[in-house]
Design an enzyme around this catalytic site. Structure first.
Site, mmCIF file in Angstrom:
data_model
loop_
_atom_site.group_PDB
_atom_site.id
_atom_site.type_symbol
_atom_site.label_atom_id
_atom_site.label_comp_id
_atom_site.label_asym_id
_atom_site.label_seq_id
_atom_site.Cartn_x
_atom_site.Cartn_y
_atom_site.Cartn_z
ATOM 1 N N ALA A 66 2.499 -12.061 -5.395
ATOM 2 C CA ALA A 66 0.651 -12.176 -5.965
ATOM 3 C C ALA A 66 1.688 -12.008 -7.245
ATOM 4 O O ALA A 66 2.487 -10.962 -7.717
ATOM 5 C CB ALA A 66 -0.167 -11.794 -5.454
ATOM 6 N N GLY A 112 2.803 -12.402 -1.019
ATOM 7 C CA GLY A 112 1.852 -13.669 -1.670
ATOM 8 C C GLY A 112 2.968 -14.984 -1.062
ATOM 9 O O GLY A 112 1.872 -16.480 -0.517
ATOM 10 N N GLU A 115 3.740 -15.729 2.755
ATOM 11 C CA GLU A 115 1.935 -16.126 3.114
ATOM 12 C C GLU A 115 2.111 -17.142 2.779
ATOM 13 O O GLU A 115 1.148 -18.128 3.870
ATOM 14 C CB GLU A 115 1.371 -15.345 2.355
ATOM 15 C CG GLU A 115 1.784 -14.068 2.403
ATOM 16 C CD GLU A 115 0.590 -12.233 1.872
ATOM 17 O OE1 GLU A 115 0.597 -12.497 0.737
ATOM 18 O OE2 GLU A 115 -0.493 -11.938 3.162
ATOM 19 N N GLU A 135 4.762 -6.011 0.462
ATOM 20 C CA GLU A 135 4.013 -5.014 -0.155
ATOM 21 C C GLU A 135 3.570 -3.544 0.053
ATOM 22 O O GLU A 135 3.100 -3.247 -0.445
ATOM 23 C CB GLU A 135 2.320 -5.605 0.710
ATOM 24 C CG GLU A 135 1.817 -6.994 -0.238
ATOM 25 C CD GLU A 135 3.068 -8.230 0.415
ATOM 26 O OE1 GLU A 135 3.658 -8.476 1.274
ATOM 27 O OE2 GLU A 135 2.574 -9.795 0.764
HETATM 28 N N1 CO8 Z 1 4.687 -10.788 -9.891
HETATM 29 C C1 CO8 Z 1 4.978 -10.712 -11.471
HETATM 30 N N2 CO8 Z 1 5.924 -10.821 -12.011
HETATM 31 C C2 CO8 Z 1 7.057 -10.562 -11.394
HETATM 32 C C3 CO8 Z 1 6.662 -10.410 -10.026
HETATM 33 C C4 CO8 Z 1 5.489 -10.914 -9.260
HETATM 34 N N3 CO8 Z 1 5.269 -10.850 -8.345
HETATM 35 N N4 CO8 Z 1 8.321 -11.007 -9.377
HETATM 36 C C5 CO8 Z 1 9.040 -11.243 -10.568
HETATM 37 N N5 CO8 Z 1 8.582 -10.876 -11.715
HETATM 38 C C6 CO8 Z 1 8.873 -10.935 -13.176
HETATM 39 C C7 CO8 Z 1 9.141 -9.726 -13.905
HETATM 40 O O1 CO8 Z 1 8.955 -8.628 -13.678
HETATM 41 C C8 CO8 Z 1 10.458 -10.535 -14.883
HETATM 42 O O2 CO8 Z 1 9.946 -10.392 -15.831
HETATM 43 P P1 CO8 Z 1 10.402 -9.957 -17.330
HETATM 44 O O3 CO8 Z 1 11.552 -10.597 -17.262
HETATM 45 O O4 CO8 Z 1 9.298 -9.683 -18.600
HETATM 46 O O5 CO8 Z 1 10.868 -8.378 -17.016
HETATM 47 C C9 CO8 Z 1 10.841 -11.407 -13.996
HETATM 48 O O6 CO8 Z 1 10.390 -12.362 -13.192
HETATM 49 C C10 CO8 Z 1 12.376 -11.376 -13.414
HETATM 50 O O7 CO8 Z 1 12.573 -10.523 -12.351
HETATM 51 P P2 CO8 Z 1 12.816 -9.235 -12.619
HETATM 52 O O8 CO8 Z 1 13.693 -8.918 -13.294
HETATM 53 O O9 CO8 Z 1 12.547 -8.638 -11.612
HETATM 54 O O10 CO8 Z 1 14.422 -10.655 -11.747
HETATM 55 P P3 CO8 Z 1 15.583 -9.594 -10.103
HETATM 56 O O11 CO8 Z 1 16.694 -10.636 -9.413
HETATM 57 O O12 CO8 Z 1 16.557 -8.531 -10.767
HETATM 58 O O13 CO8 Z 1 14.704 -9.610 -9.122
HETATM 59 C C11 CO8 Z 1 13.045 -9.885 -7.257
HETATM 60 C C12 CO8 Z 1 14.080 -10.090 -8.386
HETATM 61 C C13 CO8 Z 1 13.489 -9.164 -5.681
HETATM 62 C C14 CO8 Z 1 11.818 -11.545 -6.518
HETATM 63 C C15 CO8 Z 1 12.030 -8.956 -7.829
HETATM 64 O O14 CO8 Z 1 11.912 -9.754 -9.435
HETATM 65 C C16 CO8 Z 1 10.670 -8.408 -7.132
HETATM 66 O O15 CO8 Z 1 11.086 -7.615 -6.308
HETATM 67 N N6 CO8 Z 1 9.879 -9.371 -7.406
HETATM 68 C C17 CO8 Z 1 8.682 -8.532 -6.901
HETATM 69 C C18 CO8 Z 1 8.956 -9.110 -5.472
HETATM 70 C C19 CO8 Z 1 7.048 -8.722 -4.792
HETATM 71 O O16 CO8 Z 1 7.308 -7.384 -4.553
HETATM 72 N N7 CO8 Z 1 6.496 -9.699 -4.521
HETATM 73 C C20 CO8 Z 1 5.078 -9.181 -3.899
HETATM 74 C C21 CO8 Z 1 3.809 -8.823 -4.861
HETATM 75 S S1 CO8 Z 1 2.108 -8.306 -4.072
HETATM 76 C C22 CO8 Z 1 1.925 -9.154 -3.470
HETATM 77 O O17 CO8 Z 1 2.247 -10.680 -3.304
HETATM 78 C C23 CO8 Z 1 0.786 -9.597 -2.721
HETATM 79 C C24 CO8 Z 1 0.145 -10.134 -2.084
HETATM 80 C C25 CO8 Z 1 -1.637 -10.085 -1.395
HETATM 81 C C26 CO8 Z 1 -2.421 -10.090 -2.735
HETATM 82 C C27 CO8 Z 1 -3.589 -10.158 -2.994
HETATM 83 C C28 CO8 Z 1 -4.742 -9.669 -3.777
HETATM 84 C C29 CO8 Z 1 -5.732 -8.466 -4.391
#
Ligand code: CO8
Length: 261
Positions: A66, A112, A115, A135
């Site tokens: 998400a 998400g 999911e 999460e």
């Molecule tokens: N949301 C928003 N932006 C994101 C997300 C995300 N989930 N994932 C990556 N990005 C963005 C980063 O902020 C970054 O932006 P910027 O270049 O502006 O800094 C860009 O994408 C590239 O990402 P990274 O620089 O972090 O890339 P890396 O290669 O270093 O890392 C990863 C890749 C490991 C995938 C890393 O980006 C990461 O850990 N991302 C988040 C993953 C995560 O935790 N996902 C779960 C989110 S929570 C969720 O999904 C809950 C679902 C249920 C919701 C319920 C509703 C209430």
């Protein structure tokens, strides 16, 4: 359809939808979820479509979860409940589509994103893909059906291991757990998804929808009730012209030409 974050391509009876928000690794924001709902409406109602493939743009991510910016902006618990419910409803409709849906997991499928893949019928993963529900490490709970579908798919203990650790796993481990059905070299992922989808899209559409419905309904039933439902679906299908065509084509030694009724 008004699509900004999704790319829609149709080849024959197969639609390929690509999540395309490169600046956020294809993360699911509200706009993208709304677009997915439009895609589902269209796939559901368009008889020229027999199967749907979902994948992510680029080589790095399927969907990185998400949109964390939107989660951070949630002001109250009830706003979070409403957001989770909206997402769950879209994924429930995806799961219930009477047509096969294949997730072609080309990279990170986290939170998400995983999911969403869990609500698909078949999950194919590139050998480079990484999957997990991180999460809890962000201080949030899986909210798009992950606690429910993951435990049903890979069992309670393995689901707890993944969710409580937040640890992403690679494609080979995901295959071992039964989280994905097949692992492919990254370069072959889409071709294999398209080949599988085309085969499914050429089956008798009503028969496929009934088989899918029987599998889903049966998972919540006693075996005998599920078998009874299945038998009645067999009865129903014999009233379709496609049933006659399937039998006739077999004896005429030619591929069947199904019409969808
Ligand atoms: N949301 C928003 N932006 C994101 C997300 C995300 N989930 N994932 C990556 N990005 C963005 C980063 O902020 C970054 O932006 P910027 O270049 O502006 O800094 C860009 O994408 C590239 O990402 P990274 O620089 O972090 O890339 P890396 O290669 O270093 O890392 C990863 C890749 C490991 C995938 C890393 O980006 C990461 O850990 N991302 C988040 C993953 C995560 O935790 N996902 C779960 C989110 S929570 C969720 O999904 C809950 C679902 C249920 C919701 C319920 C509703 C209430």
């Amino acid at each position: 359809m008004d699509l900004k974050n999704l790319i829609w391509e149709q080849e024959g009876r197969v639609v390929l939808v690509t999540f395309n928000r490169p600046k956020a690794l294809n993360a699911l924001n509200e706009e993208t979820m709304n677009e997915l709902a439009q895609v589902i409406d269209r796939v559901e109602s368009d008889d020229t479509i027999g199967a749907l493939i979902l994948t992510g743009a680029g080589e790095k991510a399927f969907i990185a979860g998400a949109d964390i910016g939107e989660l951070q902006a949630l002001k109250t618990p009830m706003a979070a409940v409403a957001k989770a419910r909206r997402g769950q409803q879209v994924l429930a409709r995806l799961e219930a589509l009477g047509k096969p849906v294949i997730a072609a997991i080309n990279g990170f499928a986290l939170g998400g994103g995983l999911e969403l893949a869990l609500a698909c019928d078949i999950r194919l993963a590139a050998d480079s893909a990484r999957m997990g529900l991180p999460e809890l490490t962000l201080g949030v709970v899986p909210g798009y059906g992950g606690t429910q579908r993951l435990a049903r798919l890979i069992g309670e203990g393995q689901a707890k291991l993944l969710i409580f650790s937040g640890r992403p796993i690679g494609a080979a481990e995901a295959r071992e757990l039964g989280l994905v059905e097949k692992v492919l070299p990254a370069g072959e992922l889409l071709a294999e998804a398209k080949k599988l989808a085309a085969g499914m899209a050429n089956c008798a559409p009503v028969a496929l929808a009934l088989a899918k419905g029987a599998i889903h309904a049966g998972l919540d039933m006693e075996l005998d009730a599920g078998c009874s439902l299945e038998a009645h679906y067999v009865g129903m299908i014999t009233t379709t012209e496609d049933f006659q065509e399937g039998m006739k084509a077999f004896f005429e030694k030619r591929p069947a030409q199904f019409k969808g009724y």
